[in-house]
Write an enzyme that holds these catalytic residues in place. Sequence first.
Site, PDB file in Angstrom:
ATOM      1  N   GLY A 119      11.196  -2.757  43.935  1.00 31.23           N
ATOM      2  CA  GLY A 119      11.409  -4.038  43.259  1.00 31.23           C
ATOM      3  C   GLY A 119      11.921  -5.092  44.209  1.00 31.23           C
ATOM      4  O   GLY A 119      12.883  -5.803  43.914  1.00 31.23           O
ATOM      5  N   TYR A 173      19.298  -0.454  28.269  1.00 34.25           N
ATOM      6  CA  TYR A 173      19.648  -0.789  29.654  1.00 34.25           C
ATOM      7  C   TYR A 173      20.933  -0.069  30.077  1.00 34.25           C
ATOM      8  O   TYR A 173      21.010   0.533  31.161  1.00 34.25           O
ATOM      9  CB  TYR A 173      19.822  -2.309  29.743  1.00 34.25           C
ATOM     10  CG  TYR A 173      20.102  -2.843  31.118  1.00 34.25           C
ATOM     11  CD1 TYR A 173      19.080  -2.993  32.056  1.00 34.25           C
ATOM     12  CD2 TYR A 173      21.390  -3.237  31.492  1.00 34.25           C
ATOM     13  CE1 TYR A 173      19.339  -3.507  33.320  1.00 34.25           C
ATOM     14  CE2 TYR A 173      21.656  -3.754  32.743  1.00 34.25           C
ATOM     15  CZ  TYR A 173      20.635  -3.898  33.657  1.00 34.25           C
ATOM     16  OH  TYR A 173      20.885  -4.396  34.896  1.00 34.25           O
ATOM     17  N   ALA A 198      22.220   2.633  28.813  1.00 35.26           N
ATOM     18  CA  ALA A 198      21.956   4.075  28.920  1.00 35.26           C
ATOM     19  C   ALA A 198      21.266   4.384  30.245  1.00 35.26           C
ATOM     20  O   ALA A 198      21.605   5.372  30.919  1.00 35.26           O
ATOM     21  CB  ALA A 198      21.091   4.539  27.746  1.00 35.26           C
ATOM     22  N   LYS A 217      21.509   2.728  33.037  1.00 35.22           N
ATOM     23  CA  LYS A 217      22.414   2.534  34.177  1.00 35.22           C
ATOM     24  C   LYS A 217      23.506   3.603  34.218  1.00 35.22           C
ATOM     25  O   LYS A 217      23.957   4.000  35.302  1.00 35.22           O
ATOM     26  CB  LYS A 217      23.013   1.123  34.139  1.00 35.22           C
ATOM     27  CG  LYS A 217      21.961   0.014  34.325  1.00 35.22           C
ATOM     28  CD  LYS A 217      21.189   0.166  35.624  1.00 35.22           C
ATOM     29  CE  LYS A 217      20.230  -0.967  35.886  1.00 35.22           C
ATOM     30  NZ  LYS A 217      19.471  -0.823  37.145  1.00 35.22           N
TER      31      LYS A 217
HETATM   32  P1  NAP Z   1      14.503  -9.313  38.710  1.00 35.20           P
HETATM   33  O1  NAP Z   1      14.791 -10.595  39.397  1.00 35.20           O
HETATM   34  O2  NAP Z   1      13.979  -9.344  37.312  1.00 35.20           O
HETATM   35  O3  NAP Z   1      13.520  -8.430  39.631  1.00 35.20           O
HETATM   36  C1  NAP Z   1      13.135  -7.171  39.219  1.00 35.20           C
HETATM   37  C2  NAP Z   1      12.361  -6.496  40.309  1.00 35.20           C
HETATM   38  O4  NAP Z   1      12.016  -5.165  39.851  1.00 35.20           O
HETATM   39  C3  NAP Z   1      11.065  -7.213  40.623  1.00 35.20           C
HETATM   40  O5  NAP Z   1      10.876  -7.200  42.022  1.00 35.20           O
HETATM   41  C4  NAP Z   1      10.018  -6.350  39.938  1.00 35.20           C
HETATM   42  O6  NAP Z   1       8.783  -6.320  40.619  1.00 35.20           O
HETATM   43  C5  NAP Z   1      10.626  -4.965  40.042  1.00 35.20           C
HETATM   44  N1  NAP Z   1      10.074  -4.034  39.075  1.00 35.20           N
HETATM   45  C6  NAP Z   1      10.150  -4.070  37.735  1.00 35.20           C
HETATM   46  N2  NAP Z   1       9.467  -3.035  37.194  1.00 35.20           N
HETATM   47  C7  NAP Z   1       8.951  -2.322  38.227  1.00 35.20           C
HETATM   48  C8  NAP Z   1       8.171  -1.144  38.331  1.00 35.20           C
HETATM   49  N3  NAP Z   1       7.770  -0.471  37.238  1.00 35.20           N
HETATM   50  N4  NAP Z   1       7.826  -0.695  39.562  1.00 35.20           N
HETATM   51  C9  NAP Z   1       8.221  -1.362  40.683  1.00 35.20           C
HETATM   52  N5  NAP Z   1       8.968  -2.491  40.642  1.00 35.20           N
HETATM   53  C10 NAP Z   1       9.323  -2.961  39.433  1.00 35.20           C
HETATM   54  O7  NAP Z   1      15.816  -8.399  38.629  1.00 35.20           O
HETATM   55  P2  NAP Z   1      17.178  -8.450  39.477  1.00 35.20           P
HETATM   56  O8  NAP Z   1      18.140  -9.259  38.733  1.00 35.20           O
HETATM   57  O9  NAP Z   1      16.894  -8.757  40.893  1.00 35.20           O
HETATM   58  O10 NAP Z   1      17.659  -6.929  39.323  1.00 35.20           O
HETATM   59  C11 NAP Z   1      17.416  -5.959  40.318  1.00 35.20           C
HETATM   60  C12 NAP Z   1      18.213  -4.719  39.972  1.00 35.20           C
HETATM   61  O11 NAP Z   1      19.598  -5.044  39.856  1.00 35.20           O
HETATM   62  C13 NAP Z   1      17.831  -4.079  38.635  1.00 35.20           C
HETATM   63  O12 NAP Z   1      17.922  -2.679  38.714  1.00 35.20           O
HETATM   64  C14 NAP Z   1      18.883  -4.619  37.689  1.00 35.20           C
HETATM   65  O13 NAP Z   1      19.077  -3.769  36.580  1.00 35.20           O
HETATM   66  C15 NAP Z   1      20.090  -4.643  38.599  1.00 35.20           C
HETATM   67  N6  NAP Z   1      21.134  -5.554  38.149  1.00 35.20           N
HETATM   68  C16 NAP Z   1      20.942  -6.898  38.068  1.00 35.20           C
HETATM   69  C17 NAP Z   1      21.972  -7.714  37.627  1.00 35.20           C
HETATM   70  C18 NAP Z   1      21.848  -9.199  37.520  1.00 35.20           C
HETATM   71  O14 NAP Z   1      22.788  -9.828  37.053  1.00 35.20           O
HETATM   72  N7  NAP Z   1      20.748  -9.809  37.934  1.00 35.20           N
HETATM   73  C19 NAP Z   1      23.190  -7.149  37.251  1.00 35.20           C
HETATM   74  C20 NAP Z   1      23.351  -5.779  37.346  1.00 35.20           C
HETATM   75  C21 NAP Z   1      22.312  -4.981  37.814  1.00 35.20           C
HETATM   76  P3  NAP Z   1       7.441  -7.104  40.145  1.00 35.20           P
HETATM   77  O15 NAP Z   1       7.853  -8.489  39.765  1.00 35.20           O
HETATM   78  O16 NAP Z   1       6.594  -7.019  41.351  1.00 35.20           O
HETATM   79  O17 NAP Z   1       6.883  -6.334  38.996  1.00 35.20           O
END
Ligand code: NAP
Length: 243
Positions: A11, A151, A153, A155
């Site tokens: 991702g 979500y 669950a 994490k």
């Molecule tokens: P984001 O901006 O929505 O980006 C999500 C990324 O995951 C994208 O690059 C997407 O790729 C990829 N992805 C989704 N489904 C996929 C799949 N089936 N196979 C491969 N890649 C996939 O999310 P983010 O905020 O950067 O979050 C990244 C991580 O941090 C996640 O695990 C999220 O739960 C965690 N997190 C985020 C926050 C926050 O506040 N933002 C807080 C806590 C934890 P494509 O677009 O190419 O599909």
Amino acid sequence: MLEGKIAVVTGASRGIGRAVALKLAEDGALVIVNYNGSKEKALEVKEEIGKKGGKAEAYRCDVSDFSACEAFIAEIIKEHGRLDILVNNAGITRDGLLMKMSEEDFDKVLATNLKGAFNTLRFASRQMLKQRNGRVINMASVVGVAGQANYAASKAGIIGLTKSAAREMASRGITVNAVAPGFIETDMTEVLSDKVKETSVSQIPLGRFGKAEDVAAAVSFLASEEAGYITGQVLHVDGGMAM
Ligand code: NAP
């Protein structure tokens, strides 16, 4: 610092994964920028790394697909002969109140966020064990928000997976840790209402949302040689929210 290392970041086309890919490349690793739907964005990340003098490749793989992950990891090992750093970052949300949540929304989030990390680690671990060297960093979260049962669950599962894998792989010098971001400014949090954002900021002691780079810095540390005595841990990057 990470010269000669091969790092896979799932991702990595957007958000936190993108920042992690840029940081690990800056640290000297050759980074595999994994994506699922955002090919153009993944290619842009690859190009940006190249412009800064780093090395990167973009690779499409849906992490929720077990066989696709087997082929993905096998291809990396075939091409580079090793795999040193695995960052399981790919994640999605499908929020909704528990009593209204569809089975599909529950399954989809678990399949991507939790099983996705298992799928890549399942195949990467064999190579790391053989190398007697490796760093795994799984993206958890500071959770407990209403409307995110699926979500949360997934994490909580990530933290269990991290600890179990850390114990299994420790004897070969491989570390497995999780990073738990709080509210980070990405596409994922962009969709939240202004009211939710205001309430959230008021609960953050450092008084601001985090940046993807704040999380990338923690991942970079856990991927480094210096972090070799840290395993099975969850490092919070949340401005003090979950103290
Ligand atoms: P984001 O901006 O929505 O980006 C999500 C990324 O995951 C994208 O690059 C997407 O790729 C990829 N992805 C989704 N489904 C996929 C799949 N089936 N196979 C491969 N890649 C996939 O999310 P983010 O905020 O950067 O979050 C990244 C991580 O941090 C996640 O695990 C999220 O739960 C965690 N997190 C985020 C926050 C926050 O506040 N933002 C807080 C806590 C934890 P494509 O677009 O190419 O599909």
